[in-house]
Design a protein around this motif. Structure first.
Motif, PDB file in Angstrom:
ATOM      1  N   VAL A 226       0.864  -1.179   0.000  1.00 36.69           N
ATOM      2  CA  VAL A 226       0.000   0.000   0.000  1.00 36.69           C
ATOM      3  C   VAL A 226       0.899   1.227   0.000  1.00 36.69           C
ATOM      4  CG1 VAL A 226      -1.881   1.228   1.127  1.00 36.69           C
ATOM      5  CG2 VAL A 226      -1.743  -1.262   1.322  1.00 36.69           C
ATOM      6  N   THR A 227       0.872   2.004  -1.082  1.00 34.16           N
ATOM      7  CA  THR A 227       1.679   3.225  -1.136  1.00 34.16           C
ATOM      8  C   THR A 227       0.924   4.350  -0.440  1.00 34.16           C
ATOM      9  OG1 THR A 227       0.793   3.773  -3.325  1.00 34.16           O
ATOM     10  CG2 THR A 227       2.836   2.509  -3.255  1.00 34.16           C
ATOM     11  N   LEU A 228       1.657   5.119   0.368  1.00 34.28           N
ATOM     12  CA  LEU A 228       1.050   6.126   1.237  1.00 34.28           C
ATOM     13  C   LEU A 228       1.576   7.529   0.968  1.00 34.28           C
ATOM     14  CD1 LEU A 228       1.484   3.944   4.434  1.00 34.28           C
ATOM     15  CD2 LEU A 228      -0.662   4.293   3.178  1.00 34.28           C
ATOM     16  N   GLY A 229       2.058   7.773  -0.245  1.00 26.40           N
ATOM     17  CA  GLY A 229       2.557   9.091  -0.590  1.00 26.40           C
ATOM     18  C   GLY A 229       3.748   9.481   0.280  1.00 26.40           C
ATOM     19  N   ALA A 230       3.685  10.675   0.857  1.00 37.71           N
ATOM     20  CA  ALA A 230       4.792  11.193   1.661  1.00 37.71           C
ATOM     21  C   ALA A 230       5.024  10.378   2.929  1.00 37.71           C
ATOM     22  CB  ALA A 230       4.531  12.652   2.015  1.00 37.71           C
ATOM     23  N   ARG A 231       4.034   9.547   3.322  1.00 33.43           N
ATOM     24  CA  ARG A 231       4.170   8.753   4.548  1.00 33.43           C
ATOM     25  C   ARG A 231       4.898   7.433   4.315  1.00 33.43           C
ATOM     26  NH1 ARG A 231      -1.272   8.996   4.867  1.00 33.43           N
ATOM     27  NH2 ARG A 231      -1.451   6.938   5.823  1.00 33.43           N
TER      28      ARG A 231
END
Length: 308
Positions: A226-231
């Motif tokens: 799951v990619t979470l952007g800047a997180r």
């Protein structure tokens, strides 16, 4: 990068578009008319973006897709061949024009995208089955959903029959995936919105991304990212081991193609027999560089930029 230096073979089955990008002060509200601060036109499409990212990171890449018999199609073929990838799997059709993506990018780097599928809708399962020899020589097969679903399924099925590593990026996601699709997927890569749609678990806290990944794994996927952007990115491996990978801190100016950059580098790394942890970390570094640049395909870094 010279062909001699390339390692691992990746086949990307997916979309090939022309991106029309308008830079604006902010994303428009419903009914609002905005003037563009800057306009650009370049190659795009999730499939082509991921193929370019894999090629720039050192993989032998074959693109399987469809373009129209028009000026945009000629330009996209020229772009992909310039990346030293094999374009023998690309079909040219007169039935529909080359796909388009209408992209608005705000001053903060956020974007909205409207895709006009065009010739991407002409990529059929039969086109994939004709590429069995290409598949058999590959290490990793990558699919998305900007081409017909039955074509992505045929690609995953053929790849599994040939014993290849499969990566599915179910974007755009509109409904839960059939279980038989997920059972053919070694690495399911989704962002938070896609995880919500596919798992039907809302994200309200950090624990929810783990629950969503567990649900998708329960539905059949081997490994879920799951990619979470800047997180960062959350990995749930086969067997139930979960890990959060923190993203490098950068100042984003344009997030277009960041997810595609991550997936392309992930595929290239896995094809060259790197561990999943290292593959994710290299993908994150490449994506972090891409968001500091304007544009989609044009923002994707080369391997030497990531190594530095």
């Amino acid at each position: 990068m010279s062909k001699r230096a390339r390692q691992g073979r990746v086949v990307v089955v997916g979309s090939i578009n022309t991106d029309l990008v308008a830079q604006t002060t902010h994303l428009p509200f419903p009914g609002e008319t905005l003037g563009s601060v800057r306009f650009s036109q370049a190659g795009g499409g999730k499939g082509a973006n991921q193929a370019v990212a894999a090629a720039r990171f050192g993989a032998h890449v074959t693109m399987v897709g469809c373009v129209g018999d028009d000026e945009n199609g000629d330009e996209r073929l020229y772009d992909l061949e310039a990346e030293e990838m094999d374009c023998a799997g690309i079909t040219v059709t007169r039935d529909r024009p080359t796909g388009l993506a209408l992209i608005t990018v705000s001053h903060e780097g956020q974007n909205t995208i409207v895709v006009v599928g065009g010739s991407n809708g002409e990529l059929k399962p039969a086109d994939v089955l004709r590429q069995e020899a290409l598949f058999s020589r590959s290490d990793v097969i990558v699919c998305q959903l900007e081409t017909p679903g039955e074509t992505a399924y045929a690609s995953l099925k053929l790849a599994r029959q040939l014993g290849k590593i499969t990566i599915l990026n179910p974007s755009p996601a509109t409904d839960p995936l059939p279980p038989e699709w997920l059972s053919l997927t070694d690495y399911l890569v989704v962002n938070e919105v896609e995880a919500l749609i596919l798992s039907d678990i809302p994200f309200e806290s950090e624990n929810d991304m783990g629950r969503a990944a567990e649900q998708l794994q329960h539905q059949g996927a081997c490994n879920v990212i799951v990619t979470l952007g800047a997180r960062g990115a959350y990995l749930l491996q086969e067997g139930g081991n979960g890990r959060l990978f923190l993203a490098p801190r950068v100042e984003a100016v344009d997030t277009t193609a960041a997810g595609d950059t991550f997936i392309g580098v992930l595929a290239a790394q896995l094809a060259s027999r790197q561990t999943i942890a290292k593959s994710i970390e290299r993908g994150q570094l490449a994506a972090a560089i891409s968001v500091t640049r304007r544009g989609g395909q044009t923002s994707i870094p080369k391997r030497e930029e990531v190594d530095n």
